[in-house]
Motif scaffolding. Structure first.
Motif, PDB file in Angstrom:
ATOM      1  N   VAL A 126     -13.567   0.413 -11.435  1.00 40.06           N
ATOM      2  CA  VAL A 126     -12.955   1.713 -11.196  1.00 40.06           C
ATOM      3  C   VAL A 126     -13.394   2.310  -9.853  1.00 40.06           C
ATOM      4  N   ARG A 127     -14.576   1.924  -9.376  1.00 44.75           N
ATOM      5  CA  ARG A 127     -15.070   2.467  -8.113  1.00 44.75           C
ATOM      6  C   ARG A 127     -14.311   1.918  -6.906  1.00 44.75           C
ATOM      7  N   GLU A 128     -13.537   0.867  -7.127  1.00 46.29           N
ATOM      8  CA  GLU A 128     -12.736   0.292  -6.046  1.00 46.29           C
ATOM      9  C   GLU A 128     -11.258   0.683  -6.151  1.00 46.29           C
ATOM     10  N   ARG A 129     -10.942   1.621  -7.044  1.00 53.95           N
ATOM     11  CA  ARG A 129      -9.541   1.889  -7.348  1.00 53.95           C
ATOM     12  C   ARG A 129      -8.752   2.412  -6.143  1.00 53.95           C
ATOM     13  N   GLY A 130      -9.379   3.247  -5.312  1.00 57.55           N
ATOM     14  CA  GLY A 130      -8.669   3.739  -4.132  1.00 57.55           C
ATOM     15  C   GLY A 130      -8.389   2.629  -3.141  1.00 57.55           C
ATOM     16  N   GLU A 131      -9.408   1.815  -2.863  1.00 60.14           N
ATOM     17  CA  GLU A 131      -9.263   0.685  -1.941  1.00 60.14           C
ATOM     18  C   GLU A 131      -8.215  -0.294  -2.458  1.00 60.14           C
ATOM     19  N   MET A 132      -8.250  -0.562  -3.776  1.00 58.52           N
ATOM     20  CA  MET A 132      -7.272  -1.475  -4.374  1.00 58.52           C
ATOM     21  C   MET A 132      -5.855  -0.928  -4.235  1.00 58.52           C
ATOM     22  N   THR A 133      -5.686   0.359  -4.514  1.00 56.21           N
ATOM     23  CA  THR A 133      -4.353   0.958  -4.464  1.00 56.21           C
ATOM     24  C   THR A 133      -3.717   0.768  -3.104  1.00 56.21           C
ATOM     25  N   HIS A 134      -4.448   1.094  -2.055  1.00 62.71           N
ATOM     26  CA  HIS A 134      -3.855   1.056  -0.722  1.00 62.71           C
ATOM     27  C   HIS A 134      -3.636  -0.376  -0.235  1.00 62.71           C
ATOM     28  N   GLU A 135      -4.545  -1.302  -0.588  1.00 68.30           N
ATOM     29  CA  GLU A 135      -4.306  -2.692  -0.203  1.00 68.30           C
ATOM     30  C   GLU A 135      -3.144  -3.279  -1.004  1.00 68.30           C
ATOM     31  N   TYR A 136      -3.089  -2.994  -2.301  1.00 69.62           N
ATOM     32  CA  TYR A 136      -1.986  -3.503  -3.118  1.00 69.62           C
ATOM     33  C   TYR A 136      -0.642  -3.038  -2.552  1.00 69.62           C
ATOM     34  N   LEU A 137      -0.544  -1.745  -2.224  1.00 65.12           N
ATOM     35  CA  LEU A 137       0.712  -1.221  -1.697  1.00 65.12           C
ATOM     36  C   LEU A 137       1.051  -1.841  -0.340  1.00 65.12           C
ATOM     37  N   ALA A 138       0.033  -2.078   0.490  1.00 61.93           N
ATOM     38  CA  ALA A 138       0.278  -2.739   1.779  1.00 61.93           C
ATOM     39  C   ALA A 138       0.813  -4.151   1.561  1.00 61.93           C
ATOM     40  N   CYS A 139       0.237  -4.857   0.608  1.00 64.13           N
ATOM     41  CA  CYS A 139       0.699  -6.206   0.281  1.00 64.13           C
ATOM     42  C   CYS A 139       2.129  -6.180  -0.254  1.00 64.13           C
ATOM     43  N   MET A 140       2.413  -5.219  -1.128  1.00 71.66           N
ATOM     44  CA  MET A 140       3.745  -5.105  -1.709  1.00 71.66           C
ATOM     45  C   MET A 140       4.791  -4.817  -0.632  1.00 71.66           C
ATOM     46  N   LYS A 141       4.459  -3.922   0.292  1.00 69.66           N
ATOM     47  CA  LYS A 141       5.400  -3.614   1.374  1.00 69.66           C
ATOM     48  C   LYS A 141       5.661  -4.843   2.239  1.00 69.66           C
ATOM     49  N   GLU A 142       4.625  -5.633   2.479  1.00 70.82           N
ATOM     50  CA  GLU A 142       4.792  -6.856   3.270  1.00 70.82           C
ATOM     51  C   GLU A 142       5.764  -7.812   2.587  1.00 70.82           C
ATOM     52  N   LEU A 143       5.641  -7.956   1.261  1.00 70.96           N
ATOM     53  CA  LEU A 143       6.522  -8.843   0.507  1.00 70.96           C
ATOM     54  C   LEU A 143       7.946  -8.307   0.433  1.00 70.96           C
ATOM     55  N   TRP A 144       8.108  -7.000   0.384  1.00 74.10           N
ATOM     56  CA  TRP A 144       9.443  -6.406   0.323  1.00 74.10           C
ATOM     57  C   TRP A 144      10.193  -6.489   1.643  1.00 74.10           C
ATOM     58  N   THR A 145       9.466  -6.416   2.743  1.00 73.66           N
ATOM     59  CA  THR A 145      10.114  -6.281   4.052  1.00 73.66           C
ATOM     60  C   THR A 145      10.259  -7.591   4.808  1.00 73.66           C
ATOM     61  N   HIS A 146       9.663  -8.663   4.293  1.00 76.15           N
ATOM     62  CA  HIS A 146       9.759  -9.968   4.966  1.00 76.15           C
ATOM     63  C   HIS A 146      10.202 -11.033   3.960  1.00 76.15           C
ATOM     64  N   PRO A 147      11.300 -11.710   4.230  1.00 71.06           N
ATOM     65  CA  PRO A 147      11.734 -12.785   3.317  1.00 71.06           C
ATOM     66  C   PRO A 147      10.655 -13.838   3.108  1.00 71.06           C
ATOM     67  N   VAL A 148       9.908 -14.127   4.163  1.00 69.01           N
ATOM     68  CA  VAL A 148       8.737 -14.997   4.059  1.00 69.01           C
ATOM     69  C   VAL A 148       7.559 -14.213   4.621  1.00 69.01           C
ATOM     70  N   ALA A 149       6.547 -13.993   3.793  1.00 68.92           N
ATOM     71  CA  ALA A 149       5.478 -13.069   4.161  1.00 68.92           C
ATOM     72  C   ALA A 149       4.119 -13.753   4.149  1.00 68.92           C
ATOM     73  N   SER A 150       3.201 -13.160   4.917  1.00 68.23           N
ATOM     74  CA  SER A 150       1.790 -13.542   4.894  1.00 68.23           C
ATOM     75  C   SER A 150       0.967 -12.273   4.751  1.00 68.23           C
ATOM     76  N   PHE A 151      -0.163 -12.397   4.038  1.00 67.14           N
ATOM     77  CA  PHE A 151      -1.035 -11.236   3.854  1.00 67.14           C
ATOM     78  C   PHE A 151      -2.462 -11.723   3.636  1.00 67.14           C
ATOM     79  N   HIS A 152      -3.404 -11.044   4.290  1.00 64.99           N
ATOM     80  CA  HIS A 152      -4.807 -11.437   4.170  1.00 64.99           C
ATOM     81  C   HIS A 152      -5.648 -10.185   3.917  1.00 64.99           C
ATOM     82  N   GLY A 153      -6.120 -10.053   2.699  1.00 66.98           N
ATOM     83  CA  GLY A 153      -6.915  -8.899   2.323  1.00 66.98           C
ATOM     84  C   GLY A 153      -8.009  -9.295   1.351  1.00 66.98           C
ATOM     85  N   LYS A 154      -8.664  -8.289   0.790  1.00 65.16           N
ATOM     86  CA  LYS A 154      -9.741  -8.525  -0.161  1.00 65.16           C
ATOM     87  C   LYS A 154      -9.207  -8.955  -1.517  1.00 65.16           C
TER      88      LYS A 154
END
Length: 360
Positions: free
Chosen positions: A127-155
């Motif tokens: 739960v202490r990582e929930r803010g960090e997770m939220t913003h990285e998850y959304l960044a990853c999701m946006k990458e997948l939505w906006t690129h037919p073929v996507a790459s993402f490198h995060g925690k």
């Protein structure tokens, strides 16, 4: 303003014909938005307060998308809120894209980080990582939505040149409103998202101090928005709720549902400490319809774009669950909605410095 209704996707009675009847009534009211809430797993005590038939938020949205398609109307489908860390980002990106595609581009994401520590623990999340997770998850999701073929490198997500195949109908992606308050959330809204989703306030609590604080927070977000070079203004959705009545003698009372427990220990940052649980009692203040109109007009003066209304659907007097839901909606239709200004124009939002019309 645009007006929406929070659907009781947490209630056991809200299935099949009852969903159809509620959506049909929403069509009669010409509602702009239908919204959904999110919990995955909780304790037996919390079950009473949270809801006795909590459906998965995304599956329920897909069902209601189909119902409204058949009924011949196109309400926006939103969330208040969806707890983003509860579902892996790649899977969640695909689910959201599917809902947006099936609904014809009607998804408005109401994102949040969550708060319930024992729910996070049961899901194997910190739960202490929930803010960090939220913003990285959304960044990853946006990458997948906006690129037919996507790459993402995060925690929390890491992949090269892959695709979820399905694309959201809305491009570049469904709009995201972030539901949290404070310096860091406000910065994230100004940097990354389309607007702010403010938490629910009961009609009786919408006093001068509340509106002053709301106005101050909104000014902070707008200042940060401009500093980040964003176009126009952030989108503002607020939530209000309570039981409504035309009986002035009944107004001022309240209805209490749920179980109290002494096990709740609320620690730092408003979290529930490990091993504890929230003393869950849902209290629904009863407000006269004139007060509801007054609150909505105050929101309009403040520049609010969208209001989600949470009405109760518990059994009350001679009314069963569905009867109560429809009766409260009828009160809105007769005594509230005709007295406020309804905005039916297309929504415009900023996406990284560019203006788009989502849900068009």
């Amino acid at each position: 303003m645009k007006i929406g209704l929070r659907l009781p996707n947490f209630a056991r009675w809200f299935r099949g014909d009852a969903i159809w009847a509620t959506c049909e009534k929403g069509k009669e009211l010409d509602l702009d938005v239908l919204s959904f809430v999110d919990h995955v797993i909780f304790t037996p005590q919390q079950y009473v307060g949270y809801g006795n038939g909590y459906m998965d938020i995304w599956t329920a949205m897909s069902y209601v998308a189909a119902v409204t398609n058949v009924q011949g109307w196109r309400p926006i489908l939103s969330q208040s809120i969806c707890v983003i860390p509860y579902r892996p980002p790649i899977q969640q990106a695909k689910i959201a894209a599917t809902v947006d595609s099936l609904s014809g581009g009607r998804l408005l994401i109401g994102a949040g980080s969550g708060y319930n520590e024992n729910e996070f623990a049961a899901l194997g999340l910190n739960v202490r990582e929930r803010g960090e997770m939220t913003h990285e998850y959304l960044a990853c999701m946006k990458e997948l939505w906006t690129h037919p073929v996507a790459s993402f490198h995060g925690k929390y997500a890491n992949f090269d040149e892959m695709t979820i195949s399905v694309r959201p109908a809305q491009q570049p992606h469904p709009p995201i409103l972030y539901g949290s308050s404070g310096p860091m959330p406000f910065r994230r809204i100004a940097e990354r998202y389309q607007g702010w989703l403010r938490g629910t306030v009961a009609v009786k609590d919408a006093n001068a101090d509340y509106f002053k604080a709301l106005d101050q927070d909104w000014a902070k977000i707008n200042t940060l928005w401009k500093a980040n070079g964003r176009q126009g203004k952030p989108y503002l959705m607020v939530q209000m709720g309570g039981q409504f009545t035309t009986d002035r003698e009944q107004a001022g009372g309240s209805v209490v549902k749920g179980l109290a427990t002494e096990q709740a220990i609320v620690g730092t940052e408003g979290r529930i400490e490990a091993g504890g649980e929230r003393a869950y009692v849902s209290t629904f203040p009863i407000s006269h319809v004139s007060e509801v109109v007054k609150q909505l007009r105050s929101y309009e003066e403040l520049g609010v774009d969208m209001v989600l209304i949470n009405v109760p659907s518990y059994r009350f007097g001679t009314l069963d669950n569905l009867g109560m839901q429809l009766q409260q909606m009828d009160l809105l239709a007769e005594h509230v909605l005709p007295k406020i200004t309804r905005d039916k124009k297309p929504i415009e939002m900023d996406y990284d410095g560019k203006r788009f019309t989502p849900m068009g």
